[in-house]
Every structure is written in C-alpha cells, then in structure tokens.
Scaffold this active site. Sequence first.
Site, PDB file in Angstrom:
ATOM      1  N   GLU A 267       0.821  -1.208   0.000  1.00  0.00           N
ATOM      2  CA  GLU A 267       0.000   0.000   0.000  1.00  0.00           C
ATOM      3  C   GLU A 267       0.855   1.260   0.000  1.00  0.00           C
ATOM      4  O   GLU A 267       1.950   1.279   0.566  1.00  0.00           O
ATOM      5  CB  GLU A 267      -0.889   0.030   1.255  1.00  0.00           C
ATOM      6  CG  GLU A 267      -1.840  -1.125   1.294  1.00  0.00           C
ATOM      7  CD  GLU A 267      -2.926  -0.952   2.341  1.00  0.00           C
ATOM      8  OE1 GLU A 267      -2.941   0.089   3.036  1.00  0.00           O
ATOM      9  OE2 GLU A 267      -3.745  -1.866   2.450  1.00  0.00           O
ATOM     10  N   LYS A 269       2.203   4.568   1.345  1.00  0.00           N
ATOM     11  CA  LYS A 269       2.348   5.045   2.726  1.00  0.00           C
ATOM     12  C   LYS A 269       2.153   6.553   2.723  1.00  0.00           C
ATOM     13  O   LYS A 269       3.000   7.304   2.278  1.00  0.00           O
ATOM     14  CB  LYS A 269       3.722   4.681   3.269  1.00  0.00           C
ATOM     15  CG  LYS A 269       3.891   5.024   4.737  1.00  0.00           C
ATOM     16  CD  LYS A 269       5.207   4.476   5.257  1.00  0.00           C
ATOM     17  CE  LYS A 269       5.310   4.538   6.774  1.00  0.00           C
ATOM     18  NZ  LYS A 269       5.161   5.862   7.336  1.00  0.00           N
ATOM     19  N   ARG A 274      -2.327   9.331  11.614  1.00  0.00           N
ATOM     20  CA  ARG A 274      -3.090   8.097  11.701  1.00  0.00           C
ATOM     21  C   ARG A 274      -4.316   8.371  12.562  1.00  0.00           C
ATOM     22  O   ARG A 274      -4.198   8.876  13.667  1.00  0.00           O
ATOM     23  CB  ARG A 274      -2.235   7.030  12.358  1.00  0.00           C
ATOM     24  CG  ARG A 274      -2.952   5.699  12.501  1.00  0.00           C
ATOM     25  CD  ARG A 274      -1.961   4.695  12.991  1.00  0.00           C
ATOM     26  NE  ARG A 274      -2.486   3.362  13.034  1.00  0.00           N
ATOM     27  CZ  ARG A 274      -1.697   2.297  13.079  1.00  0.00           C
ATOM     28  NH1 ARG A 274      -0.396   2.437  13.076  1.00  0.00           N
ATOM     29  NH2 ARG A 274      -2.218   1.094  13.145  1.00  0.00           N
ATOM     30  N   ARG A 289      -2.946   8.447  17.082  1.00  0.00           N
ATOM     31  CA  ARG A 289      -2.140   7.262  17.341  1.00  0.00           C
ATOM     32  C   ARG A 289      -1.805   7.124  18.830  1.00  0.00           C
ATOM     33  O   ARG A 289      -1.614   6.044  19.341  1.00  0.00           O
ATOM     34  CB  ARG A 289      -0.867   7.393  16.523  1.00  0.00           C
ATOM     35  CG  ARG A 289       0.104   6.301  16.736  1.00  0.00           C
ATOM     36  CD  ARG A 289       1.191   6.498  15.742  1.00  0.00           C
ATOM     37  NE  ARG A 289       2.272   5.597  15.991  1.00  0.00           N
ATOM     38  CZ  ARG A 289       3.100   5.232  15.045  1.00  0.00           C
ATOM     39  NH1 ARG A 289       2.960   5.687  13.837  1.00  0.00           N
ATOM     40  NH2 ARG A 289       4.081   4.430  15.327  1.00  0.00           N
ATOM     41  N   GLU A 319      -5.257   7.064   7.339  1.00  0.00           N
ATOM     42  CA  GLU A 319      -4.288   8.153   7.458  1.00  0.00           C
ATOM     43  C   GLU A 319      -4.915   9.390   6.821  1.00  0.00           C
ATOM     44  O   GLU A 319      -5.388   9.337   5.682  1.00  0.00           O
ATOM     45  CB  GLU A 319      -2.997   7.751   6.728  1.00  0.00           C
ATOM     46  CG  GLU A 319      -1.844   8.700   6.923  1.00  0.00           C
ATOM     47  CD  GLU A 319      -0.979   8.395   8.149  1.00  0.00           C
ATOM     48  OE1 GLU A 319      -1.322   7.490   8.946  1.00  0.00           O
ATOM     49  OE2 GLU A 319       0.040   9.075   8.313  1.00  0.00           O
ATOM     50  N   ARG A 434       4.524  -4.859  16.964  1.00  0.00           N
ATOM     51  CA  ARG A 434       5.128  -5.065  15.643  1.00  0.00           C
ATOM     52  C   ARG A 434       5.377  -6.549  15.514  1.00  0.00           C
ATOM     53  O   ARG A 434       6.154  -7.096  16.277  1.00  0.00           O
ATOM     54  CB  ARG A 434       6.522  -4.428  15.576  1.00  0.00           C
ATOM     55  CG  ARG A 434       6.567  -2.994  15.806  1.00  0.00           C
ATOM     56  CD  ARG A 434       8.005  -2.477  15.828  1.00  0.00           C
ATOM     57  NE  ARG A 434       7.996  -1.221  16.542  1.00  0.00           N
ATOM     58  CZ  ARG A 434       7.680  -0.073  15.980  1.00  0.00           C
ATOM     59  NH1 ARG A 434       7.378  -0.009  14.710  1.00  0.00           N
ATOM     60  NH2 ARG A 434       7.666   1.035  16.696  1.00  0.00           N
ATOM     61  N   LYS A 440       7.369  -1.610   6.602  1.00  0.00           N
ATOM     62  CA  LYS A 440       7.437  -0.364   5.839  1.00  0.00           C
ATOM     63  C   LYS A 440       8.757  -0.257   5.083  1.00  0.00           C
ATOM     64  O   LYS A 440       9.778  -0.792   5.510  1.00  0.00           O
ATOM     65  CB  LYS A 440       7.261   0.830   6.772  1.00  0.00           C
ATOM     66  CG  LYS A 440       8.346   0.957   7.806  1.00  0.00           C
ATOM     67  CD  LYS A 440       8.035   2.051   8.803  1.00  0.00           C
ATOM     68  CE  LYS A 440       8.990   1.988   9.974  1.00  0.00           C
ATOM     69  NZ  LYS A 440       8.658   2.860  11.072  1.00  0.00           N
TER      70      LYS A 440
END
Length: 618
Positions: A267, A269, A274, A289, A319, A434, A440
């Site tokens: 996707e 970024k 966010r 966030r 976002e 994570r 990313k």
Amino acid sequence: MEFAELAEFFEKLEKESSRLKMMSLLAELLRKASTKEVNIVVYLCQGKLAPEYKQLEFGLGEKFVVEAIARVSGYPKQKVEEKYKKLGDLGLVAQEFVKDKKQLSLFREKLSVEKVYENFLKIAKASGIRSQELKIKLLAELLNSAEPLEARYIVRIPLEELRLGIGDPTIMDALALIYLEEFKKIEKEKIASMEEHQIRMLLRERIEAKYNVHPDLGELAQMLKKKGLEGLKEIKIEIGVPIRPTLAERLPSAEEIIKKLGKCAVEAKYDGFRLQCHKSKDKVFIFSRRQENVTHMFPEIVEAIKKQIKADEAIFEGEALAVNEATGEFFPFQITIQRKRKYEIEKLSKELPLKLFVFDVMYLNGKNLMEKPFRERRKILEGIIKKGKVIELTEQIITSDAKKLEDYFNECVEKGLEGIIAKDLDAKYIAGARKFAWIKLKRSYKGELTDTLDLVIVGYFTGRGARAKFGLGALLAACYNPDKDEFETIAKIGSGMTEEKMVELEKMLSKIKVDKKPARVFAKIKPDFWVEPKYVVEVMADEITKSPTHSCASRDIGYGLALRFPRMVKLRTDRSAEEATTVHEIIELFEQQHKIKTEPTEKTKEAATNGVSKNEDK
Ligand code: AMP
C-alpha cells in the site's frame, strides 16, 4: 485506603531502582486496595485521573499551587516562591511548609484515597471565570488535612510531576504477579512443563491482550478484583475506547520484504496523521495514534464518516492528510500538521481540507474482526465505504514480485508519499505490537535540495476544485538536455503560486498553447495543454527521486528522475529555455544525494542511535 498509606508506597517506589522490586511493591499495594478504590490507585500510580483517551487534565499551573501552599501554611507567597527557587520541586516545598505551618488548622480529617481523588476530579472539571479560585480552594482543602509526606504527592500529582517511573508494562507485570496462583490452577495442564517466570509471562500476555483493545488499566484491575481471571472475558472492544494500533516493522529492501511475506498487499504510505475512527449511528469519535480524542479537530472527517460509512457501528483506521485540491497532489507532512491545533478549526478545515485514506477495519456491527486475516478485513472495509470526497481506500497492489514492489515504491515516492507499507494478507490485526504483519519501506534519506532549479514550462494542467476558476492548477516543468536539444519533464508544480500568479500565468501560457506535444519535448506524462518551451521558472524541491512518470535522464541512466515536493519560487524572465538547468546537473545532484545516503552524517547517525523520528508524534 488512607492516602497516607499510598503516599508511603509512593515514597518507597520513588526510591526503588530495580524494576522487579517495583513490580512486587506495586503488587503489594494493589492487593491492599479494595475493589472500589483499586482503579483510582492505578490511575494515581500513573499520575493521572483516567486513561489517556478520556483526556481529563488537571489544568493547574504552578502559580495556583504556590497560592494554595501560602494560604494553608500562613506564609506569604513570596516565601513559598523563594523556597521553590531553592528546592526546584513544589512537592518538596509543600512538604516543608506543611511541616512548619504557622497556624494549626482547626478542622483536620484523615485523608482517604477517594477523598483526594474526588477533589482532583473537581479540580480537573472546574471551568468558567471562577474556576481558578475554586481550583486553589480544592487543593488548599487537601493540603490543610495533609501530613507532610502526603502534601508532597498532593502537589506533584496535579502538576503532573509524580515521576515514579511506573510505566503501564510494570503495572501489568504486577497484575500478573497477583493473579499467578489462580492462573496456575486454571491452566494446570497447559503450564505443566513451564517455569515460573514463563507462566507469569503467559498470564501477562493475556492481560496485555485485553489492555491492547481496552487501554484502561484502572478498569482492568478493578474487573480482576471483582471476578478474578474470569473478569478478563468481560473486557471487550467498545465504541469510544481506542484500540492500541498495529505497528510497522522495517526492512531495507523490496527483495527482503518479498522474502519475508511472499505474496503480499503493498500500500501507498501516506504521510499524515493516523486516525482511528469509531462510529455508532450518528456518534463519531476520532483518536490519534497516541489515543488522544481528536474528534473536534477534524469536523470534515466527522461529517464524512456519518455520510460515507455504511454501518451502524464500526471501528476502522486510516491516514488523514491535506491534499492540494487543484492538482490532486498530497501536501507534505509539514503542511498537514497545521491541522493539529485547538483554535480556528472550522476556518482551517476549509482552507486545508483533509482526505482520509482508510486501510483497516477492526470492528463492525457488534463483531470483533481483529482475528480475521487482513485479506478478509480489507474486503469488508471495501464493502462499507460509500463513494465520496473525503474518505477513500488506500491504494494497493498485490504482488509477489520484488521488482513490481520496487516500481510501486518509486511511484509512491514521486507522488509525494513516504514510501510503501507491505502487509501480510493472512495476518490478524495485531494491536499494540510489531510482528511483521506490516513492513514499511521508506525513503531512507531526505536530502534537502538547497539550490533552486531553473525549469522550463512545457505544459499546464487546468485547475480542479477551488482553482478551476483560474484555468490553471499546475505546471509541467522540464530540464534541458543540450546533447539532444530536448526538454525532459521532471516535475508537476502545484505549489508556491498565489492566486494572482496563477491568473497571470494562465494569461501568458494560453498565448503559447500548442495542439500537440512540441517536438523538442521528451515526455511520458500528458498535460491538459502543451505550450511552446519558452518560460523559465525557478523551483525549490525537497529531493530528487526515481520516477516512473517523468522522462528526465531516463535515456542516460535507465530510469527517470523527478522532484519531490516542487514549489515555484518565481518566473525567471531573464533566462531563455536553453539556459535552464541541464539533465546532467540533475543527475549529478541525484548522485550526490546517494553519496550522502551511504555515508551517514553525524546528524543522521545520532538520529539512528537515538531512534529519533519525526513520526514519533503520529
Ligand atoms: P511509521 O510511523 O513510519 O512507523 O509507519 C507506520 C505509520 O504509517 C502508521 O502508523 C500510519 O500512520 C502510516 N500509514 C500511512 N499509510 C498507511 C497505510 N497504507 N497503511 C498503514 N499505515 C499507514
């Protein structure tokens, strides 16, 4: 529980430097607290009145505290201030003044934890013209009944200076310690071959899983106290309570991403904020966030959620970023960030409207979707969005080819985006962690171009939205290739022009419009109108990036180059088209950027070791 007892614990915790010991001290404290007050004790240990998302702030400045101490002790304010200068901590100042009070109070009651909390709540909620006086009175009332040690904390908490060093993880560790024996009984078989600390970690994980979907440790502790470990089952996703966000891992290259994930979703970024959006019928909450409630900052998004989300109840994420309506280009983060403010919200929402690119959904009409694989969540998300101006799905491709991923990355960077996020199609929504569900790939170096470039206008785009009336929204600009005597496109420029400038440019350019691409222009992109290469503009940009859209340098080095975030500085009437910046100069600048990238400067090295990122805020 008496507040004096809590203050003693605070003092012990303050002195303790071993995290393990802090954890057992905390466990001891939480065991002692009753069901009714355990949530309060947790919040006070965190130095708060409630979890972050409830945004209950004390709003009590040092001035008020000095005033309250002076009133209670009978000393003049000046004396209190002098002491503060000496000690540097109003908590200690309060402790000393309470110790040698001039007047002994006539009425003194022992303070309970509940009483202190109640007054703190009233302090936080006081508003209006008389609120300052009220806040001072409420604090003075507590100090009047306080023992010296209590006074220290009664002052530090509302000043948000408790600093016990207890983070949420330590509180969860303490809770796991408290319920360990019960857990062992329930999970007898599962834990048979485990060591003590592994069992505790397993319980800790269960607690944390609940905290991740309902980050209110006070409520969690209270539920555990009420019902034991059974109580965990009652902690559920709730509209209005933010879920802790999934975080992205990083890998250095497209190849490594494909090696790790295989076929995956890739996707764009987007570089904005966010936002976690909650909708229940006509009620909307938006969280940052960091779980702050930011609903009031984004009225256009609130409206769009009501109109564009086809669901009675939903929790989803996206976002938000400011988009240049005229060119359809994204504004850089420095522009979007202007929307994060408390005043003139309506005005700014009109001047700098945001778009919300949604990428995940965690809850829909009473159903928790977090356990479903990403590919299913994305389908569900696609199904609940009505077409509209503000909310859109994130752009996405699905691939198992590193080359395709890399091309897509370059395309995104060129559009002014930060890079890409690759997503594991089979992963659950992993709250608060994570775990390679997202990876990313960002531009690793932001080489600011310090010099401006002189570029030739070879075409222009008609304006959309607010700019339609000018007949011009953006310019197509090129550099010069003296070897071939051609102009190679390098940027679409939509920023840096005032309204007057746009009108003036349209007038000038419409006179030199041509029907088809001028022969000397080498381009892949097609503007709304081509023009004779005649006018030169001075342009600033952040960086030179690889580009699948622009032709600059592509015949020399095998790929095109483009400017990231180009801004017009001014028209350069003193230059002819052939005096514009050359392709070779651009290649050189691009290579220089790479050099800096491979040889990190002191600054980038420092940032890397500190883990500093401008995105900490998001
Ligand atoms: P980073 O902040 O660099 O760790 O990258 C993760 C952040 O990228 C997320 O927290 C989002 O704010 C942002 N982001 C932008 N576009 C996307 C996307 N398509 N999917 C997920 N996150 C995104």
